[in-house]
Scaffold this motif. Structure first.
Motif, PDB file in Angstrom:
ATOM      1  N   ARG A 120       0.834  -1.208   0.000  1.00 48.06           N
ATOM      2  CA  ARG A 120       0.000   0.000   0.000  1.00 48.06           C
ATOM      3  C   ARG A 120       0.866   1.256   0.000  1.00 48.06           C
ATOM      4  N   ALA A 121       1.936   1.254   0.761  1.00 43.49           N
ATOM      5  CA  ALA A 121       2.810   2.424   0.832  1.00 43.49           C
ATOM      6  C   ALA A 121       3.480   2.701  -0.512  1.00 43.49           C
ATOM      7  N   THR A 122       4.028   1.667  -1.132  1.00 42.15           N
ATOM      8  CA  THR A 122       4.740   1.866  -2.396  1.00 42.15           C
ATOM      9  C   THR A 122       3.782   2.180  -3.541  1.00 42.15           C
ATOM     10  N   SER A 123       2.633   1.526  -3.574  1.00 40.39           N
ATOM     11  CA  SER A 123       1.696   1.790  -4.671  1.00 40.39           C
ATOM     12  C   SER A 123       1.049   3.165  -4.535  1.00 40.39           C
ATOM     13  N   THR A 124       0.830   3.625  -3.301  1.00 41.28           N
ATOM     14  CA  THR A 124       0.232   4.946  -3.102  1.00 41.28           C
ATOM     15  C   THR A 124       1.170   6.047  -3.573  1.00 41.28           C
ATOM     16  N   THR A 125       2.445   5.940  -3.243  1.00 38.41           N
ATOM     17  CA  THR A 125       3.399   6.953  -3.711  1.00 38.41           C
ATOM     18  C   THR A 125       3.573   6.877  -5.222  1.00 38.41           C
TER      19      THR A 125
END
Length: 219
Positions: free
Chosen positions: A141-146
């Motif tokens: 979630r963190a990497t895809s959101t950025t």
């Protein structure tokens, strides 16, 4: 009656088609990038391209993959990165790569990588994040959101400035302010929306990364 496929051109290979397509992209933009235009540039008949790409989307997939390969060569992740540094490096590199092509963000958006060249960096990043205390779900979630922040930001940026130093008509901030004089805050906001994209990108990315740390409680 059987339909004959076009003969393979001995001087045509997939890599050459993709390199030509990326070069033409800066001249024509995505809407003007047709298989016919690419074939003309390569001095072949358009049907010859169908040996390599059944349709334009397959070509865009390969173009996005090549853009990714070039990006990783220029901005590879450092082994000692923290998770925050990894997000900064990766997304700064992504923005720079997309800005190198007219409609670069549109080419990337919705395309899928061919093969698994992206899996190497993805595995390293997810290993870093899970080692820092993120669950796999949180890391994704963190990497895809950025990533989506950067892709969306550059899509809007290129809607105003298709290439660095080139600005579309209709985005004069002072003229906008005059037309919106009855709405002073909205008028003044124009400079925060349509100018100084580099600074605004960095501020927005910092906000997203700070939010990730706060949401998951990981420094």
């Amino acid at each position: 009656m059987a339909i004959q496929r076009p003969q393979r051109s001995p001087k045509l290979d997939k890599k050459k088609v993709v390199e030509t397509a990326l070069r033409l992209l800066n001249e024509t933009g995505l809407d003007g990038l047709t298989l016919r235009a690419i074939a003309k540039e390569l001095n072949v008949q358009a049907p010859a391209l169908y040996w390599h790409f059944r349709n334009k989307q397959e070509l865009l997939d390969e173009m996005a993959t090549e853009m990714y390969r070039r990006m990783v060569e220029d901005t590879g992740a450092a082994p000692g990165d923290s998770w925050r540094e990894r997000l900064l490096t990766a997304n700064r590199g992504l923005r720079a790569a997309l800005l190198g092509y007219r409609d670069g963000a549109k080419v990337f958006s919705g395309s899928r990588f061919t093969g698994t060249p992206h899996a190497v960096e993805m595995e390293r990043t997810l290993t870093l994040f899970t080692g820092a205390g993120f669950t796999l779900t949180q890391a994704v979630r963190a990497t895809s959101t950025t990533y989506l922040y950067t892709l969306g930001f550059v899509t809007e940026e290129q809607g105003v400035e298709p290439l660095p130093g080139e600005r579309r008509d209709g985005y004069d901030v002072q003229e906008r302010a005059r037309r919106m004089a009855d709405f002073p805050l909205s008028a003044a906001a124009g400079a925060e929306i349509f100018e100084d994209y580099g600074r605004h990108f960095e501020e927005g990315l910092a906000l997203v990364i700070a939010g990730i740390g706060a949401r998951y409680g990981i420094d």
